[in-house]
Design a protein around this motif. Sequence first.
Motif, PDB file in Angstrom:
ATOM      1  N   GLY A  35      44.157  34.109  25.147  1.00 11.77           N
ATOM      2  CA  GLY A  35      45.251  34.359  25.484  1.00 11.77           C
ATOM      3  C   GLY A  35      46.067  33.281  25.670  1.00 11.77           C
ATOM      4  N   LYS A  36      47.209  33.486  27.081  1.00 15.84           N
ATOM      5  CA  LYS A  36      48.341  32.216  27.720  1.00 15.84           C
ATOM      6  C   LYS A  36      47.264  31.115  28.231  1.00 15.84           C
ATOM      7  N   GLY A  37      45.982  31.266  28.185  1.00 16.63           N
ATOM      8  CA  GLY A  37      44.973  29.695  28.217  1.00 16.63           C
ATOM      9  C   GLY A  37      45.187  28.640  26.741  1.00 16.63           C
ATOM     10  N   ILE A  38      46.193  29.299  25.383  1.00 14.41           N
ATOM     11  CA  ILE A  38      46.213  27.899  24.534  1.00 14.41           C
ATOM     12  C   ILE A  38      47.519  27.009  25.060  1.00 14.41           C
ATOM     13  N   LEU A  39      47.800  27.179  25.738  1.00  9.75           N
ATOM     14  CA  LEU A  39      49.194  26.613  25.981  1.00  9.75           C
ATOM     15  C   LEU A  39      48.419  25.318  26.791  1.00  9.75           C
ATOM     16  N   LYS A  40      48.080  25.038  27.676  1.00 13.66           N
ATOM     17  CA  LYS A  40      47.095  24.090  27.734  1.00 13.66           C
ATOM     18  C   LYS A  40      46.782  23.447  26.860  1.00 13.66           C
ATOM     19  N   ARG A  41      45.908  23.672  25.808  1.00 15.10           N
ATOM     20  CA  ARG A  41      45.556  22.913  24.759  1.00 15.10           C
ATOM     21  C   ARG A  41      46.606  22.302  24.234  1.00 15.10           C
ATOM     22  N   ILE A  42      48.121  23.496  23.889  1.00 14.95           N
ATOM     23  CA  ILE A  42      49.069  22.619  23.071  1.00 14.95           C
ATOM     24  C   ILE A  42      49.758  21.707  24.709  1.00 14.95           C
ATOM     25  N   ARG A  43      49.845  21.489  25.326  1.00 21.19           N
ATOM     26  CA  ARG A  43      49.880  20.631  26.138  1.00 21.19           C
ATOM     27  C   ARG A  43      49.413  19.435  26.224  1.00 21.19           C
ATOM     28  N   ALA A  44      48.011  19.378  25.819  1.00 25.96           N
ATOM     29  CA  ALA A  44      47.158  18.433  25.898  1.00 25.96           C
ATOM     30  C   ALA A  44      47.501  17.721  25.066  1.00 25.96           C
ATOM     31  N   LEU A  45      47.704  18.329  23.691  1.00 28.31           N
ATOM     32  CA  LEU A  45      47.922  17.579  21.989  1.00 28.31           C
ATOM     33  C   LEU A  45      49.302  17.413  21.999  1.00 28.31           C
ATOM     34  N   LYS A  46      49.894  17.938  22.436  1.00 25.54           N
ATOM     35  CA  LYS A  46      51.870  17.284  22.835  1.00 25.54           C
ATOM     36  C   LYS A  46      51.814  15.752  23.911  1.00 25.54           C
ATOM     37  N   GLU A  47      50.621  15.730  24.535  1.00 30.15           N
ATOM     38  CA  GLU A  47      50.328  14.434  25.690  1.00 30.15           C
ATOM     39  C   GLU A  47      49.709  13.648  24.485  1.00 30.15           C
ATOM     40  N   ARG A  48      49.210  14.283  23.688  1.00 32.00           N
ATOM     41  CA  ARG A  48      47.787  13.027  22.433  1.00 32.00           C
ATOM     42  C   ARG A  48      48.893  12.192  21.659  1.00 32.00           C
ATOM     43  N   TYR A  49      49.787  12.962  21.246  1.00 30.40           N
ATOM     44  CA  TYR A  49      51.380  13.076  20.113  1.00 30.40           C
ATOM     45  C   TYR A  49      51.863  13.019  20.869  1.00 30.40           C
ATOM     46  N   PRO A  50      53.123  12.219  21.185  1.00 29.84           N
ATOM     47  CA  PRO A  50      53.904  12.620  22.181  1.00 29.84           C
ATOM     48  C   PRO A  50      55.090  12.366  20.641  1.00 29.84           C
ATOM     49  N   GLU A  51      54.525  11.873  19.599  1.00 32.85           N
ATOM     50  CA  GLU A  51      55.719  11.244  18.744  1.00 32.85           C
ATOM     51  C   GLU A  51      55.610  12.720  17.956  1.00 32.85           C
ATOM     52  N   ALA A  52      55.080  13.496  17.410  1.00 32.58           N
ATOM     53  CA  ALA A  52      55.222  14.748  17.075  1.00 32.58           C
ATOM     54  C   ALA A  52      56.391  15.587  17.250  1.00 32.58           C
ATOM     55  N   GLY A  53      57.106  15.473  18.844  1.00 37.21           N
ATOM     56  CA  GLY A  53      58.171  15.956  19.347  1.00 37.21           C
ATOM     57  C   GLY A  53      58.151  16.884  19.255  1.00 37.21           C
ATOM     58  N   ASP A  54      59.066  18.107  19.294  1.00 42.25           N
ATOM     59  CA  ASP A  54      59.187  19.588  19.163  1.00 42.25           C
ATOM     60  C   ASP A  54      58.606  20.036  17.890  1.00 42.25           C
ATOM     61  N   ILE A  55      57.668  20.470  17.868  1.00 45.23           N
ATOM     62  CA  ILE A  55      57.175  21.055  16.577  1.00 45.23           C
ATOM     63  C   ILE A  55      57.212  22.604  16.439  1.00 45.23           C
ATOM     64  N   PRO A  56      56.733  23.147  15.568  1.00 40.07           N
ATOM     65  CA  PRO A  56      57.259  24.632  15.247  1.00 40.07           C
ATOM     66  C   PRO A  56      55.852  25.838  15.248  1.00 40.07           C
ATOM     67  N   LEU A  57      55.301  26.090  16.531  1.00 42.54           N
ATOM     68  CA  LEU A  57      54.619  25.671  16.524  1.00 42.54           C
ATOM     69  C   LEU A  57      54.573  27.177  16.946  1.00 42.54           C
ATOM     70  N   TYR A  58      54.341  27.567  17.325  1.00 43.62           N
ATOM     71  CA  TYR A  58      54.711  29.596  18.073  1.00 43.62           C
ATOM     72  C   TYR A  58      52.919  30.484  18.015  1.00 43.62           C
ATOM     73  N   VAL A  59      53.425  30.873  19.395  1.00 41.77           N
ATOM     74  CA  VAL A  59      51.803  31.102  20.166  1.00 41.77           C
ATOM     75  C   VAL A  59      52.272  32.504  20.305  1.00 41.77           C
ATOM     76  N   VAL A  60      51.336  33.679  19.831  1.00 43.83           N
ATOM     77  CA  VAL A  60      51.337  35.323  19.979  1.00 43.83           C
ATOM     78  C   VAL A  60      50.140  34.891  20.881  1.00 43.83           C
ATOM     79  N   PRO A  61      50.005  35.505  22.437  1.00 46.10           N
ATOM     80  CA  PRO A  61      49.292  35.365  23.125  1.00 46.10           C
ATOM     81  C   PRO A  61      48.293  36.857  23.584  1.00 46.10           C
TER      82      PRO A  61
END
Length: 183
Positions: A35-61
Amino acid sequence: FVMLDIAFAVASGRPWAEDQKTRQGAVVYVAAEGGKGILKRIRALKERYPEAGDIPLYVVPCPVDLLRPDADLKPLIAEIHTIAETYGVAIELVVIDTLSRAIAGGNENDSQDMGALVRHLDLLRARTRAHVAVVHHTGKDKAKGARGHSLLRAATDTEIEIDERRLTVTKQRDMEGGLALSF
């Protein structure tokens, strides 16, 4: 975690695992188990790869029922089309996490239930024109591979096994296989 990392690499267009090329495209990640717990993991990936910027990753939780033809297959396809139209993106990858939650109430060992799931995954792929990846687990005896009826493995194009901090491509239908990475 590994599938989400792969999905993030596809959505951002960056190589995965440092040297595995990806083709950039939008990703729909169906977080049926977490469910929505994945949003924490995505935040961690964005912190790890800040150069990625705003990416087209859409979650159906939410869970989806891909076993019964009158359940969630058509609404999921419609949701994916809505995402593509709303954001003006081409969906390249759809991740179903996990198979067990996508056939909740079904029997992984039954050829009819697993056959129905495979047919619905094929329809999902055909109607979205995206690659479909499914997260699945091994049984208690890891040597036997993924749980469930053998037709699942027969229908699988690429199988990646993760065990003891090692990722191994154990099946590859149309390309050279055998990739093994430690992490």
